[in-house]
Design a protein around this motif. Sequence first.
Motif, PDB file in Angstrom:
ATOM      1  N   GLY A   1     -56.627 -35.396 -71.533  1.00  0.00           N
ATOM      2  CA  GLY A   1     -57.271 -36.139 -70.095  1.00  0.00           C
ATOM      3  C   GLY A   1     -57.003 -34.510 -69.076  1.00  0.00           C
ATOM      4  N   VAL A   2     -57.002 -33.710 -69.726  1.00  0.00           N
ATOM      5  CA  VAL A   2     -56.013 -32.670 -68.937  1.00  0.00           C
ATOM      6  C   VAL A   2     -57.419 -31.448 -67.920  1.00  0.00           C
ATOM      7  CG1 VAL A   2     -54.200 -31.828 -69.797  1.00  0.00           C
ATOM      8  CG2 VAL A   2     -56.572 -30.606 -70.481  1.00  0.00           C
ATOM      9  N   ALA A   3     -57.181 -31.456 -67.317  1.00  0.00           N
ATOM     10  CA  ALA A   3     -57.900 -30.963 -66.064  1.00  0.00           C
ATOM     11  C   ALA A   3     -59.530 -29.945 -66.462  1.00  0.00           C
ATOM     12  CB  ALA A   3     -57.622 -30.069 -64.625  1.00  0.00           C
ATOM     13  N   SER A   4     -58.559 -28.397 -67.327  1.00  0.00           N
ATOM     14  CA  SER A   4     -59.815 -28.027 -68.264  1.00  0.00           C
ATOM     15  C   SER A   4     -58.643 -26.994 -69.080  1.00  0.00           C
ATOM     16  CB  SER A   4     -59.971 -26.952 -67.167  1.00  0.00           C
ATOM     17  OG  SER A   4     -59.233 -25.946 -66.698  1.00  0.00           O
ATOM     18  N   ILE A   5     -58.926 -26.486 -70.209  1.00  0.00           N
ATOM     19  CA  ILE A   5     -58.343 -25.911 -71.078  1.00  0.00           C
ATOM     20  C   ILE A   5     -59.443 -24.948 -71.218  1.00  0.00           C
ATOM     21  CG2 ILE A   5     -57.689 -25.717 -73.128  1.00  0.00           C
ATOM     22  CD1 ILE A   5     -58.264 -29.242 -73.661  1.00  0.00           C
TER      23      ILE A   5
ATOM     24  N   TYR B   1     -53.698 -19.940 -64.471  1.00  0.00           N
ATOM     25  CA  TYR B   1     -53.886 -21.096 -64.755  1.00  0.00           C
ATOM     26  C   TYR B   1     -51.796 -22.068 -65.052  1.00  0.00           C
ATOM     27  CZ  TYR B   1     -56.584 -18.962 -67.335  1.00  0.00           C
ATOM     28  OH  TYR B   1     -58.132 -18.606 -68.016  1.00  0.00           O
ATOM     29  N   ASP B   2     -52.179 -23.325 -65.190  1.00  0.00           N
ATOM     30  CA  ASP B   2     -50.369 -24.272 -64.597  1.00  0.00           C
ATOM     31  C   ASP B   2     -50.259 -24.425 -65.829  1.00  0.00           C
ATOM     32  OD1 ASP B   2     -52.155 -25.466 -61.773  1.00  0.00           O
ATOM     33  OD2 ASP B   2     -53.113 -26.348 -63.356  1.00  0.00           O
ATOM     34  N   VAL B   3     -50.307 -24.180 -66.897  1.00  0.00           N
ATOM     35  CA  VAL B   3     -49.670 -24.167 -68.288  1.00  0.00           C
ATOM     36  C   VAL B   3     -50.650 -22.555 -69.228  1.00  0.00           C
ATOM     37  CG1 VAL B   3     -48.858 -25.355 -70.083  1.00  0.00           C
ATOM     38  CG2 VAL B   3     -49.561 -27.106 -67.821  1.00  0.00           C
ATOM     39  N   ILE B   4     -49.439 -22.070 -69.877  1.00  0.00           N
ATOM     40  CA  ILE B   4     -50.254 -21.327 -70.658  1.00  0.00           C
ATOM     41  C   ILE B   4     -49.610 -21.536 -72.155  1.00  0.00           C
ATOM     42  CG2 ILE B   4     -50.290 -18.468 -71.459  1.00  0.00           C
ATOM     43  CD1 ILE B   4     -50.162 -18.206 -68.511  1.00  0.00           C
ATOM     44  N   VAL B   5     -50.443 -21.448 -72.882  1.00  0.00           N
ATOM     45  CA  VAL B   5     -49.261 -22.232 -74.354  1.00  0.00           C
ATOM     46  C   VAL B   5     -49.319 -20.999 -75.372  1.00  0.00           C
ATOM     47  CG1 VAL B   5     -49.218 -23.981 -76.033  1.00  0.00           C
ATOM     48  CG2 VAL B   5     -50.516 -24.266 -74.032  1.00  0.00           C
ATOM     49  N   ASN B   6     -48.564 -20.427 -76.540  1.00  0.00           N
ATOM     50  CA  ASN B   6     -48.527 -19.687 -76.894  1.00  0.00           C
ATOM     51  C   ASN B   6     -48.621 -20.552 -78.578  1.00  0.00           C
ATOM     52  OD1 ASN B   6     -49.225 -17.597 -78.610  1.00  0.00           O
ATOM     53  ND2 ASN B   6     -46.251 -17.568 -79.011  1.00  0.00           N
ATOM     54  N   THR B   7     -50.016 -20.702 -78.986  1.00  0.00           N
ATOM     55  CA  THR B   7     -50.081 -20.997 -80.488  1.00  0.00           C
ATOM     56  C   THR B   7     -50.616 -20.245 -81.610  1.00  0.00           C
ATOM     57  OG1 THR B   7     -52.515 -21.227 -80.822  1.00  0.00           O
ATOM     58  CG2 THR B   7     -51.434 -23.381 -79.131  1.00  0.00           C
ATOM     59  N   THR B   8     -50.153 -18.089 -81.155  1.00  0.00           N
ATOM     60  CA  THR B   8     -49.756 -17.766 -82.301  1.00  0.00           C
ATOM     61  C   THR B   8     -48.193 -17.588 -82.994  1.00  0.00           C
ATOM     62  OG1 THR B   8     -49.292 -15.934 -81.156  1.00  0.00           O
ATOM     63  CG2 THR B   8     -51.987 -16.430 -81.238  1.00  0.00           C
ATOM     64  N   SER B   9     -48.166 -17.161 -83.972  1.00  0.00           N
ATOM     65  CA  SER B   9     -46.485 -16.495 -84.708  1.00  0.00           C
ATOM     66  C   SER B   9     -46.490 -15.366 -83.867  1.00  0.00           C
ATOM     67  CB  SER B   9     -47.151 -16.161 -85.699  1.00  0.00           C
ATOM     68  OG  SER B   9     -47.615 -15.417 -85.972  1.00  0.00           O
ATOM     69  N   VAL B  10     -46.763 -14.993 -83.497  1.00  0.00           N
ATOM     70  CA  VAL B  10     -46.577 -13.021 -82.320  1.00  0.00           C
ATOM     71  C   VAL B  10     -45.158 -13.968 -81.724  1.00  0.00           C
ATOM     72  CG1 VAL B  10     -47.149 -11.913 -80.442  1.00  0.00           C
ATOM     73  CG2 VAL B  10     -48.481 -12.312 -81.882  1.00  0.00           C
ATOM     74  N   GLY B  11     -44.750 -12.864 -81.844  1.00  0.00           N
ATOM     75  CA  GLY B  11     -42.770 -13.665 -81.324  1.00  0.00           C
ATOM     76  C   GLY B  11     -41.899 -14.139 -82.588  1.00  0.00           C
ATOM     77  N   MET B  12     -42.242 -14.574 -83.211  1.00  0.00           N
ATOM     78  CA  MET B  12     -41.773 -14.954 -84.723  1.00  0.00           C
ATOM     79  C   MET B  12     -40.749 -14.305 -85.203  1.00  0.00           C
ATOM     80  SD  MET B  12     -42.816 -17.798 -87.265  1.00  0.00           S
ATOM     81  CE  MET B  12     -43.519 -18.485 -86.276  1.00  0.00           C
ATOM     82  N   TYR B  13     -39.602 -14.856 -85.565  1.00  0.00           N
ATOM     83  CA  TYR B  13     -38.882 -13.975 -86.326  1.00  0.00           C
ATOM     84  C   TYR B  13     -39.425 -13.582 -87.651  1.00  0.00           C
ATOM     85  CZ  TYR B  13     -34.283 -12.523 -88.795  1.00  0.00           C
ATOM     86  OH  TYR B  13     -33.726 -12.037 -89.440  1.00  0.00           O
TER      87      TYR B  13
ATOM     88  N   GLU C   1     -53.062 -32.720 -64.277  1.00  0.00           N
ATOM     89  CA  GLU C   1     -54.094 -31.757 -63.451  1.00  0.00           C
ATOM     90  C   GLU C   1     -54.247 -30.464 -63.386  1.00  0.00           C
ATOM     91  OE1 GLU C   1     -56.226 -33.746 -61.184  1.00  0.00           O
ATOM     92  OE2 GLU C   1     -54.520 -35.919 -62.452  1.00  0.00           O
ATOM     93  N   SER C   2     -53.598 -30.514 -64.821  1.00  0.00           N
ATOM     94  CA  SER C   2     -53.603 -28.729 -65.125  1.00  0.00           C
ATOM     95  C   SER C   2     -54.534 -28.426 -65.448  1.00  0.00           C
ATOM     96  CB  SER C   2     -52.314 -29.034 -66.102  1.00  0.00           C
ATOM     97  OG  SER C   2     -50.952 -29.690 -65.378  1.00  0.00           O
ATOM     98  N   ASP C   3     -55.217 -27.167 -65.454  1.00  0.00           N
ATOM     99  CA  ASP C   3     -55.455 -26.039 -66.284  1.00  0.00           C
ATOM    100  C   ASP C   3     -54.729 -25.199 -66.948  1.00  0.00           C
ATOM    101  OD1 ASP C   3     -58.254 -26.221 -64.800  1.00  0.00           O
ATOM    102  OD2 ASP C   3     -57.078 -25.620 -62.336  1.00  0.00           O
ATOM    103  N   ILE C   4     -55.230 -25.304 -68.066  1.00  0.00           N
ATOM    104  CA  ILE C   4     -53.786 -25.017 -69.081  1.00  0.00           C
ATOM    105  C   ILE C   4     -55.373 -23.693 -69.618  1.00  0.00           C
ATOM    106  CG2 ILE C   4     -53.032 -25.494 -71.585  1.00  0.00           C
ATOM    107  CD1 ILE C   4     -53.135 -28.273 -70.371  1.00  0.00           C
ATOM    108  N   LEU C   5     -54.092 -22.242 -70.425  1.00  0.00           N
ATOM    109  CA  LEU C   5     -54.513 -21.949 -70.906  1.00  0.00           C
ATOM    110  C   LEU C   5     -54.107 -21.685 -72.586  1.00  0.00           C
ATOM    111  CD1 LEU C   5     -56.152 -18.627 -71.613  1.00  0.00           C
ATOM    112  CD2 LEU C   5     -54.062 -17.768 -71.197  1.00  0.00           C
ATOM    113  N   VAL C   6     -54.482 -21.781 -73.421  1.00  0.00           N
ATOM    114  CA  VAL C   6     -54.124 -21.393 -75.109  1.00  0.00           C
ATOM    115  C   VAL C   6     -54.765 -20.504 -75.507  1.00  0.00           C
ATOM    116  CG1 VAL C   6     -54.250 -22.981 -77.533  1.00  0.00           C
ATOM    117  CG2 VAL C   6     -55.063 -24.654 -75.066  1.00  0.00           C
ATOM    118  N   VAL C   7     -53.426 -19.843 -76.079  1.00  0.00           N
ATOM    119  CA  VAL C   7     -53.882 -18.418 -76.539  1.00  0.00           C
ATOM    120  C   VAL C   7     -53.704 -18.937 -77.717  1.00  0.00           C
ATOM    121  CG1 VAL C   7     -52.698 -15.856 -76.853  1.00  0.00           C
ATOM    122  CG2 VAL C   7     -52.554 -17.756 -74.828  1.00  0.00           C
ATOM    123  N   GLY C   8     -54.835 -18.284 -78.882  1.00  0.00           N
ATOM    124  CA  GLY C   8     -54.771 -18.471 -80.358  1.00  0.00           C
ATOM    125  C   GLY C   8     -55.776 -19.227 -80.566  1.00  0.00           C
TER     126      GLY C   8
END
Length: 289
Positions: free
Chosen positions: A148-152, A190-202, A125-132
């Motif tokens: 099959g999530v609600a929206s991306i 947004y119910d879920v926010i996903v960071n798929t970038t390398s921003v913040g990595m060591y 049922e989640s509305d998801i934001l994918v960064v990257g």
Amino acid sequence: MWTKKAEKLFGLIGYPTGHSMSPTMHNEQFRVKELPYYYHAFNVHPDHLKEAVDGMKALGVSGFNVTVPHKVAVMDYLDKIDEEAEIIGAVNTVVNENGQWVGYNTDGRGYVDSLKRVIGDQLKESDILVVGAGGASRAVVTALALYGVASITITNRTVAKAEEIRRMLPENYHINVLNKTDAESQTSTYDVIVNTTSVGMYPHVNETPWVSEGLKRGCLCSDLIYNPLQTRWLEEAAANGANTINGVGMFVGQGALAFQKWTGIEPDTDRMTEVVVEELGGKKSDAYR
């Protein structure tokens, strides 16, 4: 240490591979499951990828993982490609099936499994934001859409790259593309926010990929990074009332699916998680927060 003579060999190809935790994670599972198998990391220069893949088959290797920079290029040297891997355009797991190399991508489904461990059926049922909009984003978006999530919604500095991901999937998957400014203005939805970038990595640990203010109550902030175990963004999001999950879950999830494809056996994902977190210098409670 597992001392029986190895009857099957598995591995990893990448360049470099010295930092990989896959050998430790898989060899521990072979020991726990009392399987006389062994997993080894092979450092393969891009100029020798074809020879490496041919050599693995000649040696009777039973399967292997693929990491950067070979996930796309390796597809040219395999006999068959799974449909999901074709959509994503990358392979991270190869299985020797009756003498043929068959390529799969377990990254996305491994990630979905890690989310389900945290929020269960609510994910549907989640509305998801994918960064990257890089390779990790392609895998995550594809797996979430197939689940099959609600929206991306995908946002990226270069909107055209996000549009490429949207175009590779059918319209009925409800995938939107927004520039960063417009996406930030909708952060609270947004119910879920996903960071798929390398921003913040060591070693760039003070950088953050997204805002941590104005989050929806109960929002789950998910960072694919696991070094450090808690990125600055996750720390700030938690301080603002969000639930958080780091990248250990995805790493373990993709490894667990590869293990199943190779052996037909369900691995102990809790133990796999402990091994990875310990290798990173953390404790078990660091895995899902």
